[in-house]
Design an enzyme around this catalytic site. Structure first.
Site, PDB file in Angstrom:
ATOM      1  CG  ASP A 493      35.426   4.201 -11.485  1.00  0.00           C
ATOM      2  OD1 ASP A 493      36.458   3.660 -11.079  1.00  0.00           O
ATOM      3  OD2 ASP A 493      35.280   4.649 -12.642  1.00  0.00           O
TER       4      ASP A 493
HETATM    5  C1  BGC Z   1      31.039   8.419 -11.859  1.00  0.00           C
HETATM    6  C2  BGC Z   1      31.617   7.208 -12.410  1.00  0.00           C
HETATM    7  C3  BGC Z   1      33.038   7.471 -12.718  1.00  0.00           C
HETATM    8  C4  BGC Z   1      33.774   7.975 -11.489  1.00  0.00           C
HETATM    9  C5  BGC Z   1      35.235   8.225 -11.671  1.00  0.00           C
HETATM   10  C6  BGC Z   1      31.857   8.923 -10.721  1.00  0.00           C
HETATM   11  O1  BGC Z   1      31.347  10.130 -10.285  1.00  0.00           O
HETATM   12  O2  BGC Z   1      29.739   8.155 -11.459  1.00  0.00           O
HETATM   13  O3  BGC Z   1      30.874   6.795 -13.516  1.00  0.00           O
HETATM   14  O4  BGC Z   1      33.622   6.300 -13.180  1.00  0.00           O
HETATM   15  O5  BGC Z   1      33.175   9.126 -11.077  1.00  0.00           O
HETATM   16  O6  BGC Z   1      35.525   9.375 -12.373  1.00  0.00           O
HETATM   17  C1  NOJ Z   2      32.316   4.973 -15.862  1.00  0.00           C
HETATM   18  C2  NOJ Z   2      33.768   4.695 -15.905  1.00  0.00           C
HETATM   19  O1  NOJ Z   2      34.326   5.290 -17.058  1.00  0.00           O
HETATM   20  C3  NOJ Z   2      34.043   3.203 -15.907  1.00  0.00           C
HETATM   21  O2  NOJ Z   2      35.414   2.969 -15.880  1.00  0.00           O
HETATM   22  C4  NOJ Z   2      33.353   2.551 -14.760  1.00  0.00           C
HETATM   23  O3  NOJ Z   2      33.558   1.160 -14.841  1.00  0.00           O
HETATM   24  C5  NOJ Z   2      31.889   2.880 -14.731  1.00  0.00           C
HETATM   25  N1  NOJ Z   2      31.682   4.298 -14.775  1.00  0.00           N
HETATM   26  C6  NOJ Z   2      31.189   2.325 -13.499  1.00  0.00           C
HETATM   27  O4  NOJ Z   2      31.579   3.010 -12.366  1.00  0.00           O
END
Ligand code: BGC
Ligand code: NOJ
Length: 820
Positions: A493
């Site tokens: 993400d």
């Molecule tokens: C987090 C991710 C998450 C993304 C979307 C980021 O701040 O590190 O793990 O998937 O936000 O909400």
């Molecule tokens: C947490 C999110 O819930 C997931 O969808 C994502 O793949 C990982 N973070 C890595 O960014």
């Protein structure tokens, strides 16, 4: 250092002191009503949706940590005769934090029992949600260990949330004027907004007739006081306050006289109830809550034996679920995770996706599309009907383009517009979950189910059609190297290649200021290859040969693209940025190698013939492996990079910037199993296994019974420290890695495959697996050092590694697998 121990027999983790490094929590409820509960009774409850139907209030990030919960206070009403004992205390330590003589918290499967002893009064509180109910029980047993009679008051207290947790925390100008309760026969009913559009309310009742109550927070606590010393508890005086506006609470007082050695059990019930919209009031036309519909429920749990029976039913339910797969291996850490805790965590992630934990506030993320599809991979065998329903809900949040809403609210099932769509990996995960479901169940009918797009009636198409659109979506969005365009982000993400954000507070995910036609993802290419192989096989089985061939051709093309542009010389590249430059390449200064494409490409079978798979995995071992697991990438980004986005926003070693992001460690375990290196797969498995890490709880800090999303990487000051426990895709993937690839018990469309890739030190293992209504007794024994499997089914040799589906009516199959 440890803070407790596993009670493997009872499937409990036993916490031996209340001051764990972080609150160590558990979940109550596994259907519609849920609660989070910490080892000191902190936490909150909600119905279906942690944001939209929050029953009780919880203040995240509070000080002291974990304030607010399901509190009980004990008060010695003759404190003067015990001058050396505290006049009142919490048998769960919080919130008074008065040191207890004895303390123990047992987190079990769907329940938590907290024991405490002070001043000769022993207490035990069992918290759980009965199956099929929208309520929770707190069953309190007190035992007077003194030589004299004890005159005690018991107080129970919750703070109600005014339903929408986000609004509750922010819209005070309105909310401080809307709270409403009723108290009838000493049962507290919380009915804020019931007068208008809501037809639901909460109730808080006791098995005894309460001697006093409060529903106005300030009356109970007293001004400028917290939960650690409520005025009413200190003084012994409840005000019988009725809250109109301000902060409604539920506080009940029960007076007890316990002779020496005497034991007494009382229970509290906190619940959620809905009335039919035309029967909201009683009498009709009044503003008085109709309680006739809820009273039978409350009364049921006042009857003798009812709570005990409900508790036993819950225990039996869980042991039934666990029976779906039980293993006996040479490693107790494998056994307890596979047989109990990993399975349990998979249920939590299935139920809650990424919505509510002690790191997810319940108001941010609902049901994540990619998250829930992955969670299903570890869940489908547990309750296949629920997996089926979830798959159809997820598919209904797909858009006609094949794209998907990134997340939806559990209550409404509607796609979340704030986050929207555009994460280009999202739709492909649906193919994986559906394939896993069909392999597990043989329920091909699901592919014919009509499902709408964007929940819009009239747009229904078969689930099979949805999957085809997911495949098409990727193929229609390819970039200059014929690799999939990344969109807002892929699995990572935080790899935001089309965002270029220079404004504080801007969303890295939804701000997009590039045309998106250049940045490509090797990861999505790998994922596509996995999805396309599943799709082709499903199409073939359904006699849709044209579709199958199209998939195979598309996969060949994609494989060529990865071969040409996705290989960096010693590992797979990660992506191409908006300038067309590689990411995850030796050409980069930082972020030279990423874990995701190594895992996913080898899982997809890339490089198995030409040596690239081994080379990629060796590069992982050489560059990314630490004692605490495999890092997401190296070197970490030292400064913010406009063209990379959120990944470079974190300090080095945290989160997506080079932590051990546990979620994709199992991909490498699976990849290692695919190339036949059982020792490595198993070694990686153990590095992040929470039970193995129990020994270093003071460093790890999170719960030793569940996986955490991340463990700080070697660039971070506290390398090895975990964060974001519970709601992580790590749970499902580790379960898949250990059970399906290392132990090798892998459902296929045609039967259960038994193809272990074990560590060389193991002589074998035993397993019992329920599969499509048949019990498979499996005995694996090592005869030689290799991974070649010789199968014997019910005494007869069978070619290959798939146990043919038994004839209809068969209940049990005995499998022996000889490895050599
Ligand atoms: C987090 C991710 C998450 C993304 C979307 C980021 O701040 O590190 O793990 O998937 O936000 O909400
Ligand atoms: C947490 C999110 O819930 C997931 O969808 C994502 O793949 C990982 N973070 C890595 O960014």
């Amino acid at each position: 250092m440890r803070y407790g121990h596993f009670d493997d027999e009872r499937h409990e983790y036993v916490i031996e002191r209340p001051d764990t490094p972080l609150p160590w929590i558990n979940y109550l409820g596994c259907e519609d009503y849920f609660g989070l509960i910490s080892n000191t009774a902190g936490g909150y409850s909600f119905y279906k949706d942690a944001r939209l139907r929050r029953l009780t209030r919880y203040r995240y990030n509070n000080v002291p940590a974990d304030t607010g919960g399901r509190y009980i206070y004990l008060r010695d009403d003759e404190a003067a005769s015990h001058p050396t004992d505290p006049p009142f205390w919490s048998p769960t330590w919080q919130p008074t934090r008065i040191p207890l003589d004895e303390y123990e918290c047992r987190h079990g499967l769907g329940y938590t029992i907290i024991r405490g002893k002070l001043a000769g009064i022993a207490s035990e509180i069992c918290y759980f949600v009965p199956l099929g109910e929208s309520l929770e029980i707190w069953q309190l047993t007190l035992h007077n260990d003194r030589r004299q009679t004890a005159n005690l008051s018991v107080y129970s207290a919750v703070e109600f949330c005014l339903w929408d947790a986000w609004d509750d925390a922010t819209n005070l100008q309105r909310n401080l004027s809307i709270g409403e309760v009723e108290v009838d026969e000493r049962i507290i009913y919380h009915k804020t907004e019931y007068r208008e559009r809501r037809n639901h309310f909460a109730y808080f009742a006791c098995s005894e007739t309460a001697t006093g109550f409060d529903t106005q927070r300030e009356a109970f606590l007293g001004p400028y006081r917290g939960w650690e010393a409520p005025k009413a508890v200190e003084s012994g005086q409840m005000s019988n306050s009725i809250s109109v506006g301000w902060q409604p609470v539920g506080a009940l007082q029960v007076k007890l006289r316990l002779g020496p050695g005497e034991r007494k059990t009382i229970s509290f019930v906190l619940g959620y109830h809905e009335n039919p919209p035309n029967e909201k009031f009683d009498p009709p036309g009044s503003q008085t809550l109709n309680k006739r519909t809820v009273r039978p429920i409350i009364d049921r749990y006042r009857r003798d034996g009812e709570i005990e029976a409900a508790f036993q039913k819950l225990r039996a339910y869980w042991s039934g679920l666990l029976d779906t797969l039980q293993v006996r291996t040479p490693d107790p850490h494998v056994d307890r995770m596979v047989n109990v805790w990993n399975t349990y965590q998979v249920m939590a992630t299935f139920n809650l996706s990424r919505s509510a934990s002690y790191f997810e506030s319940g108001i941010g993320r609902g049901i994540g599309f990619r998250d829930s599809n992955q969670d299903l991979l570890g869940f489908v065998h547990l309750v296949p009907e629920r997996a089926r329903a979830r798959i159809l809900d997820l598919a209904a949040s797909q858009l006609p383009s094949g794209a998907a809403y990134h997340q939806y609210q559990p209550l409404t099932k509607r796609g979340n517009h704030d986050v929207g769509s555009g994460f280009n990996d999202d739709p492909l995960w649906l193919v994986l979950s559906v394939a896993a479901y069909v392999k597990e169940t043989g329920d091909w009918g699901i592919l014919d189910e009509p499902v709408a797009y964007d929940n819009t009636p009239g747009t229904e198409e078969s689930l099979y059609g949805h999957l085809q659109r997911a495949i098409r979506f990727t193929l229609d969005r390819r970039g200059p190297h014929r690799l999939p365009l990344i969109g807002r982000a892929d699995w990572n993400d935080c790899l935001n290649l089309n965002c270029f954000s220079d404004m504080p507070g801007q969303s890295f995910q939804t701000t997009t200021n590039k045309d998106g036609l250049t940045a490509e993802s090797v990861f999505i290419a790998g994922l596509f290859l996995i999805a396309a192989a599943e799709m082709a096989e499903m199409a073939r089985k359904l006699g849709r040969d044209g579709d199958a061939q199209a998939c195979v051709r598309a996969a060949e093309e994609m494989e060529t693209a990865v071969g040409e542009a996705g290989w960096d010389g010693a590992w797979f590249r990660r992506a191409y940025d908006d300038f067309g430059r590689p990411i995850g390449s030796k050409e980069c200064d930082e972020g030279q190698i990423f874990i995701e494409p190594q895992g996913v490409c080898v899982m997809a079978g890339l490089g198995l013939k030409d040596g690239r798979a081994l080379q990629a995995l060796d590069s992982v071992a050489e560059r990314l492996l630490t004692p605490h697991g495999i890092l997401l990438h190296q070197p970490a980004y030292q400064s913010y990079q406009l063209h990379l986005g959120e990944i470079s926003s974190y300090p080095p070693g945290f989160k997506e910037n080079a932590s051990v992001f546990c979620h994709n460690n199992p991909w490498v375990m699976i990849a290692e199993a695919r190339v036949g290196r059982g020792d490595r797969a198993y070694d990686y498995y153990r590095r992040i296994n929470p039970s193995v890490r129990e020994e270093i709880s003071d460093l790890h800090r999170c719960e030793p019974y569940v996986y955490a999303q991340m463990i700080a990487g070697r660039d971070a000051p506290a390398h090895g420290e975990a964060k974001n426990s519970w709601l992580t895709g790590t749970a499902a993937w580790c379960y898949v890695a250990i059970t399906q690839w290392i132990l090798g018990l892998r459902p296929t469309f045609d039967g259960l495959r038994v193809e272990p890739v074990l560590p060389s030190t193991w002589s074998g293992f035993d397993a019992v697996r329920e599969f499509r209504g048949v019990r498979y007794d499996i005995h694996v024994e090592r005869r030689g050092p290799g991974n070649t499997v010789g199968l014997e089914v019910d005494g007869k040799p069978v070619a290959g590694t798939v146990v043919p589906l038994p004839e209809a009516g068969a209940r049990q199959v005995r499998v022996i697998a000889r490895l050599g």
